[in-house]
Design a protein around this motif. Structure first.
Motif, PDB file in Angstrom:
ATOM      1  N   ASN A  22      53.093 -14.213  85.840  1.00 20.62           N
ATOM      2  CA  ASN A  22      53.340 -15.575  85.365  1.00 20.62           C
ATOM      3  C   ASN A  22      54.591 -15.613  84.498  1.00 20.62           C
ATOM      4  OD1 ASN A  22      52.862 -18.322  84.934  1.00 20.62           O
ATOM      5  ND2 ASN A  22      51.700 -17.908  83.069  1.00 20.62           N
ATOM      6  N   GLN A  23      54.737 -14.641  83.620  1.00 21.52           N
ATOM      7  CA  GLN A  23      55.907 -14.570  82.739  1.00 21.52           C
ATOM      8  C   GLN A  23      57.182 -14.354  83.562  1.00 21.52           C
ATOM      9  OE1 GLN A  23      55.726 -11.363  79.909  1.00 21.52           O
ATOM     10  NE2 GLN A  23      57.359 -12.199  78.646  1.00 21.52           N
ATOM     11  N   GLU A  26      58.156 -17.598  85.233  1.00 17.32           N
ATOM     12  CA  GLU A  26      58.760 -18.526  84.277  1.00 17.32           C
ATOM     13  C   GLU A  26      60.192 -18.111  83.951  1.00 17.32           C
ATOM     14  OE1 GLU A  26      56.178 -18.609  80.901  1.00 17.32           O
ATOM     15  OE2 GLU A  26      54.575 -19.654  81.965  1.00 17.32           O
ATOM     16  N   GLN A  27      60.403 -16.816  83.745  1.00 15.28           N
ATOM     17  CA  GLN A  27      61.745 -16.330  83.425  1.00 15.28           C
ATOM     18  C   GLN A  27      62.699 -16.529  84.594  1.00 15.28           C
ATOM     19  OE1 GLN A  27      61.056 -12.295  82.206  1.00 15.28           O
ATOM     20  NE2 GLN A  27      60.614 -12.862  80.076  1.00 15.28           N
ATOM     21  N   SER A  29      62.444 -18.814  86.913  1.00 11.86           N
ATOM     22  CA  SER A  29      62.696 -20.248  87.003  1.00 11.86           C
ATOM     23  C   SER A  29      63.730 -20.682  85.960  1.00 11.86           C
ATOM     24  CB  SER A  29      61.384 -21.014  86.793  1.00 11.86           C
ATOM     25  OG  SER A  29      61.625 -22.401  86.791  1.00 11.86           O
ATOM     26  N   GLN A  30      63.592 -20.180  84.752  1.00 12.16           N
ATOM     27  CA  GLN A  30      64.549 -20.495  83.689  1.00 12.16           C
ATOM     28  C   GLN A  30      65.933 -19.950  84.041  1.00 12.16           C
ATOM     29  OE1 GLN A  30      63.594 -18.829  79.865  1.00 12.16           O
ATOM     30  NE2 GLN A  30      65.198 -19.941  78.810  1.00 12.16           N
TER      31      GLN A  30
END
Length: 139
Positions: A22-23, A26-27, A29-30
């Motif tokens: 999940n992390q 997110e990273q 995507s960022q």
């Protein structure tokens, strides 16, 4: 016991695989959003520069055209001292068309060799990001 309690188990600073995935998502995507913002900013700046440069070149071309017309008239007047007026005008016109042909051929070859405007800094950054992700994935 008052208040709410956290039902997640404590892992002594270690994360579960699900949390890590999940992390990472997110990273990633960022990172993609940041790279897109960088590309947009770079292309916007290049567009501004091209617009200003194009405007200045257009103004210079207009003044050069006016100067060329004056020079052509001067050339016709000078040649008319030794040739009939029609011959002087014909010679000056032929020289101007020859110059135009050379410029057209040269400009066409330059346009063919031109590369499309690309966000070079962003492309380099994305390549570096991909390489870094690959290296870390292998560890």
């Amino acid at each position: 016991m008052t208040g709410t309690t956290d039902t997640r188990p404590v892992h002594d600073g270690h994360h579960t695989v699900g949390e890590l995935v999940n992390q990472a998502g997110e990273q990633l995507s960022q990172l993609v959003r940041q790279e897109l913002a960088l590309a947009k900013e770079e292309l916007t700046e290049k567009g501004r520069r091209a617009g200003r440069g194009g405007g200045m070149l257009g103004g210079a071309g207009a003044f050069a055209y006016a100067g060329l017309l004056g020079l052509a008239g001067t050339g016709v007047a000078a040649l008319s001292l030794v040739l009939p007026l029609w011959a002087a005008a014909l010679i000056v016109t032929a020289v101007l068309f020859a110059i135009a042909a050379v410029l057209a051929v040269t400009g066409r070859s330059q346009l063919r060799r031109a590369t499309p405007p690309t966000p070079e800094v962003t492309i380099g950054s994305v390549k570096a990001d991909v390489e870094e992700i690959r290296e870390r994935a292998h560890r």
